[in-house]
Design a protein around this motif. Sequence first.
Motif, PDB file in Angstrom:
ATOM      1  N   ARG A 114      -2.348   2.217   2.441  1.00 53.70           N
ATOM      2  CA  ARG A 114      -3.189   1.028   2.427  1.00 53.70           C
ATOM      3  C   ARG A 114      -2.323  -0.219   2.180  1.00 53.70           C
ATOM      4  O   ARG A 114      -2.524  -1.260   2.803  1.00 53.70           O
ATOM      5  N   ARG A 132      -0.575  -1.149   5.383  1.00 58.40           N
ATOM      6  CA  ARG A 132      -1.518  -1.836   6.275  1.00 58.40           C
ATOM      7  C   ARG A 132      -1.686  -3.300   5.843  1.00 58.40           C
ATOM      8  O   ARG A 132      -1.661  -4.208   6.660  1.00 58.40           O
ATOM      9  N   ARG A 133      -1.838  -3.514   4.549  1.00 59.58           N
ATOM     10  CA  ARG A 133      -2.019  -4.896   4.076  1.00 59.58           C
ATOM     11  C   ARG A 133      -0.766  -5.731   4.336  1.00 59.58           C
ATOM     12  O   ARG A 133      -0.862  -6.916   4.625  1.00 59.58           O
ATOM     13  N   SER A 148      -0.552  -9.132   6.479  1.00 56.65           N
ATOM     14  CA  SER A 148      -0.036 -10.355   5.864  1.00 56.65           C
ATOM     15  C   SER A 148       1.087 -10.993   6.680  1.00 56.65           C
ATOM     16  O   SER A 148       1.324 -12.181   6.577  1.00 56.65           O
TER      17      SER A 148
END
Length: 323
Positions: A284, A287-288, A292
């Motif tokens: 996760r 993915r962030r 970004s």
Amino acid sequence: MTDAAPMFKRLALIGVGLIGSSIAHAARRQGLVGEIVATARSAATRKRVVELGLADRVVETNAEAVRGADLVIVCIPVGACGPVAAEIGTALAPGAIVSDVGSVKGSIVKDMAPHLPSTVHFVPAHPVAGTEHSGPDSGFAELFINRWCIITPPPGTDPKAVERLAAFWGALGAKVETMSPEHHDLVLAVTSHLPHLIAYTIVGTADELGDVTESEVLQFSAGGFRDFTRIAASDPTMWRDVFLANKDAVLEMLGAFQEDLAKLTRAIRRGDGDALFDHFSRTRAIRRGIVSIGQDSAAPDFGRPHPSLPEAPVPRPYAGGDE
Ligand code: NAP
């Protein structure tokens, strides 16, 4: 169209499928080339290129297409690039930049470079942009906007030729990065080739499940499976060539993937919720991180929808290897 002088007098496109036709649309729109001369393998595609008005001239042979061109871009499957380089070698104009768009770079350099004369500049490139559609009708001018184009000049390439090609791709809307062909193949093995292999596998696996019906797979495909079917609808010829040409890097990444999959399998079998939670938390965060740095889009990461073509229908779960 801009008022500035075109960057190249004559662009020769060998192959006018998704990528070749998108280059034609975008180069025209931006006024980057004085003239486009195109060719394709089949008479049917050449006829369609004329009907679509994608080029100023459409010619029958690859050698004819490149004569007098100061930029040549080969837009055909990776496995076909070597023989095409052999065909055009003696027809190329001195000083021309010869490039390609293949999804694998090491094999392109190995296959094409020996056939190209020392009077031209060979600057391979890979626009990391695509859709699951193929052929001359599928291209569109916006395909490359904000997508990466990776340029992989072999050692000794004239930096001015690299700069000129980088400026061309920048003007098509792409963000340009330069790296070695070998590094490109390793990076793309994990970011593109392995995900495609997983998609091709999982769509096939779904077809083989006896107790989940075909209609259930289609009906509930929004739950993750749908994106896999889009990826698995990608052109079989192109992807066959990618896996054959990038064998070593893909096998290396596949080995790492299988080890990770074995760890998750063990965690599930043992009921080790902490291990699963830790792994999913790590992914996760990855993915962030991608979001970004602006690498996310509404479309799946491998492509973006064509503005006017319908999304390819969710294919029937595999009825075998062929579509
Ligand atoms: P495409 O839409 O299927 O078009 C392929 C073109 O190559 C057609 O004009 C075809 O001619 C011609 N061709 C096929 N086999 C050939 C052969 N043996 N000799 C000469 N010409 C041949 O393919 P594409 O998606 O534009 O892909 C072209 C290249 O771009 C590939 O190397 C691929 O790795 C790379 N690429 C693709 C994507 C993507 O998502 N699609 C993204 C980045 C890079 P006919 O129509 O006459 O058969």
